[in-house]
Design a protein around this motif. Structure first.
Motif, mmCIF file in Angstrom:
data_model
loop_
_atom_site.group_PDB
_atom_site.id
_atom_site.type_symbol
_atom_site.label_atom_id
_atom_site.label_comp_id
_atom_site.label_asym_id
_atom_site.label_seq_id
_atom_site.Cartn_x
_atom_site.Cartn_y
_atom_site.Cartn_z
ATOM 1 N N ASN A 139 1.051 -1.435 0.083
ATOM 2 C CA ASN A 139 0.164 -0.501 0.152
ATOM 3 C C ASN A 139 1.185 1.365 -0.004
ATOM 4 N N ILE A 140 0.961 1.752 -0.886
ATOM 5 C CA ILE A 140 1.618 3.008 -1.070
ATOM 6 C C ILE A 140 0.638 4.731 -0.876
ATOM 7 N N TYR A 141 1.574 5.040 -0.005
ATOM 8 C CA TYR A 141 1.130 6.183 0.008
ATOM 9 C C TYR A 141 2.022 7.706 -0.537
ATOM 10 N N PHE A 142 1.673 8.092 -1.526
ATOM 11 C CA PHE A 142 2.517 10.035 -2.109
ATOM 12 C C PHE A 142 1.785 11.163 -1.077
ATOM 13 N N THR A 143 2.448 12.142 -1.379
ATOM 14 C CA THR A 143 1.994 13.646 -1.292
ATOM 15 C C THR A 143 0.909 13.308 -2.233
ATOM 16 N N PRO A 144 0.390 14.481 -1.838
ATOM 17 C CA PRO A 144 -1.078 14.797 -3.223
ATOM 18 C C PRO A 144 -0.709 15.589 -3.830
ATOM 19 N N THR A 145 -0.064 16.630 -3.309
ATOM 20 C CA THR A 145 1.083 17.718 -3.823
ATOM 21 C C THR A 145 2.149 17.892 -3.677
ATOM 22 N N ARG A 146 2.997 18.657 -4.189
ATOM 23 C CA ARG A 146 4.863 18.504 -3.539
ATOM 24 C C ARG A 146 4.466 20.083 -2.651
ATOM 25 N N LEU A 147 5.170 19.857 -2.346
ATOM 26 C CA LEU A 147 5.079 20.399 -0.809
ATOM 27 C C LEU A 147 6.299 21.133 -0.691
ATOM 28 N N THR A 148 7.503 21.467 -0.557
ATOM 29 C CA THR A 148 7.951 22.238 -0.511
ATOM 30 C C THR A 148 9.161 21.767 -2.036
ATOM 31 N N GLU A 149 10.035 22.465 -1.758
ATOM 32 C CA GLU A 149 10.799 22.950 -3.036
ATOM 33 C C GLU A 149 12.181 22.602 -2.725
ATOM 34 N N ASN A 150 12.521 22.817 -1.125
ATOM 35 C CA ASN A 150 13.581 22.446 -0.088
ATOM 36 C C ASN A 150 13.288 22.176 1.306
ATOM 37 N N SER A 151 13.191 20.758 1.362
ATOM 38 C CA SER A 151 12.745 19.641 2.511
ATOM 39 C C SER A 151 13.805 20.231 3.758
ATOM 40 N N LEU A 152 14.990 21.134 3.409
ATOM 41 C CA LEU A 152 15.238 21.540 4.778
ATOM 42 C C LEU A 152 15.579 22.658 5.211
ATOM 43 N N TYR A 153 14.297 23.063 4.559
ATOM 44 C CA TYR A 153 13.330 24.272 5.572
ATOM 45 C C TYR A 153 12.550 23.881 6.544
ATOM 46 N N PHE A 154 12.369 24.532 8.035
ATOM 47 C CA PHE A 154 11.806 24.315 9.324
ATOM 48 C C PHE A 154 10.734 24.650 8.949
ATOM 49 N N ASN A 155 9.276 25.212 8.880
ATOM 50 C CA ASN A 155 8.924 26.214 8.936
ATOM 51 C C ASN A 155 7.501 25.603 10.392
ATOM 52 N N LYS A 156 7.474 25.914 11.016
ATOM 53 C CA LYS A 156 5.757 25.852 12.434
ATOM 54 C C LYS A 156 4.824 24.767 11.529
ATOM 55 N N LYS A 157 4.550 26.429 11.432
ATOM 56 C CA LYS A 157 2.553 26.699 10.874
ATOM 57 C C LYS A 157 2.954 25.158 9.660
ATOM 58 N N LEU A 158 4.060 25.705 8.394
ATOM 59 C CA LEU A 158 3.633 25.081 7.513
ATOM 60 C C LEU A 158 3.514 23.547 7.801
ATOM 61 N N MET A 159 4.471 22.452 8.707
ATOM 62 C CA MET A 159 4.591 21.283 9.381
ATOM 63 C C MET A 159 3.234 20.930 9.941
ATOM 64 N N THR A 160 2.495 21.658 10.856
ATOM 65 C CA THR A 160 1.424 21.982 11.510
ATOM 66 C C THR A 160 0.372 21.942 10.165
ATOM 67 N N ASP A 161 0.316 21.920 9.225
ATOM 68 C CA ASP A 161 -0.443 22.057 8.340
ATOM 69 C C ASP A 161 -0.344 20.533 7.681
ATOM 70 N N TRP A 162 0.692 20.334 7.264
ATOM 71 C CA TRP A 162 0.834 19.532 6.641
ATOM 72 C C TRP A 162 1.036 18.199 7.535
ATOM 73 N N TRP A 163 1.133 17.740 8.778
ATOM 74 C CA TRP A 163 0.138 16.552 9.404
ATOM 75 C C TRP A 163 -1.438 16.735 9.188
ATOM 76 N N ALA A 164 -1.861 17.643 9.653
ATOM 77 C CA ALA A 164 -3.081 17.721 9.255
ATOM 78 C C ALA A 164 -3.638 17.472 7.828
ATOM 79 N N GLN A 165 -3.185 17.060 7.071
ATOM 80 C CA GLN A 165 -2.718 17.116 5.604
ATOM 81 C C GLN A 165 -3.171 15.658 5.010
ATOM 82 N N GLY A 166 -1.804 14.966 5.764
ATOM 83 C CA GLY A 166 -1.090 13.867 6.093
ATOM 84 C C GLY A 166 -2.581 13.114 6.692
ATOM 85 N N LYS A 167 -3.232 13.321 7.397
ATOM 86 C CA LYS A 167 -4.303 12.498 8.474
ATOM 87 C C LYS A 167 -5.743 12.519 7.034
#
Length: 307
Positions: free
Chosen positions: A257-285
């Motif tokens: 069972n493969i779970y991809f991201t439905p959209t491209r989340l970021t161009e730089n995954s070494l950028y850690f933004n609290k608000k974005l990551m909170t949103d991504w967690w909710a999107q994942g669920k």
């Protein structure tokens, strides 16, 4: 044996956390094998312990300082938008000191030891679960998989850290006479390794879109261009890993069972933004709920056709 496999993806690990939370809490998936690369290796010990609230707090409170002791990036604002640029001073200082990397990630190692206590580590070792992290042995030119069952607390924390070290932007670490870096440099999503270890059903969370046909603006200087080139290479490795995993699953009659991201989340995954990551967690669920129902429907149709 059920396995949860999580790919590399830096800050996008927050999305994987949301997917895993849904699968564990709502679908009641009881995994016996957890296998991760890079950010996946940070997630899996806590998921195996059932510490979902802790891992949520980790991924929604992290910032650049939590990761980097020498940060090669700087966050700038243009209007209401933030973007990542080179921290020229830190990079230059690294070069003057004769360092081989643009940044250092020793803060990440401290945070790994702070969030995963020795008591939790030994409690996890007592359970009938295997937690395995992927590292790249650059000295020997090979990918290695490090199981919690084979190491003590300090060593396993080191392996988790090394699995996350996205060289040359993060630390190049030496252990047992060899130099190690991010597991994603050799294997972004270790589906085949999970099957080799006996998994009969695999949930694989891949922190990229299934369709990679999107236009990208390349960097305007050598440093940012290097980030783009690394992203390109890792995308190709990931595609190779997925093909290998699917073939291994077909050959061994493993449910994948493969779970991809439905959209491209970021161009730089070494950028850690609290608000974005909170949103991504909710999107994942939210995405996991939709994707799981589709997988169930597809599986039911395939059984009907076979019958």
């Amino acid at each position: 044996m059920k396995a949860l496999v999580i790919s590399g993806g830096g800050s996008k690990g927050a999305f994987a956390g949301g997917v895993a939370q849904y699968l564990i809490e709502q679908e009641k998936r009881n995994y016996e094998l957890y296998l991760g690369t890079s950010t996946g290796s940070l997630l899996i010990p806590h998921l195996a312990l059932g510490n979902i609230n802790k891992v949520y707090d980790m991924y929604t409170s992290v910032n650049q300082r939590s990761i980097f002791s020498k940060n090669p990036f700087v966050v700038k604002k243009k209007g209401d938008k933030e973007y990542v640029a080179i921290n020229h001073l830190n990079v230059l200082w690294q070069l003057i000191k004769g360092k081989r990397t643009f940044g250092e990630s020793k803060n990440l190692l401290r945070n790994i030891r702070r969030t995963l206590s020795p008591e939790e580590f030994y409690r996890l070792k007592e359970r009938s679960k295997d937690v395995v992290v992927t590292v790249s042995n650059l000295s020997m030119n090979r990918v290695e998989y490090k199981s919690i069952n084979d190491f003590d607390y300090e060593d396993f924390c080191d392996w988790i850290w090394m699995s996350c070290n996205y060289v040359p932007f993060m630390s190049l670490a030496k252990k047992d006479g060899h130099e190690y870096a991010d597991g994603g440099l050799g294997c972004v999503i270790p589906i085949r390794e999970a099957i080799k270890r006996g998994a009969t059903e695999v949930d694989a969370i891949i922190l990229e879109t299934e369709n990679k046909e999107h236009s990208k603006v390349l960097g305007k200087n050598p440093f940012s261009l290097l980030v783009n080139l690394y992203s390109f290479v890792l995308d190709q490795l990931e595609s190779h890993d997925i093909i290998e995993g699917r073939l291994a699953a077909m050959n061994k009659d493993v449910k994948l069972n493969i779970y991809f991201t439905p959209t491209r989340l970021t161009e730089n995954s070494l950028y850690f933004n609290k608000k974005l990551m909170t949103d991504w967690w909710a999107q994942g669920k939210e995405y996991a709920a939709i994707r799981t129902e589709k997988l169930k429907s597809d599986h039911a149709k395939s059984i009907d056709l076979a019958g």
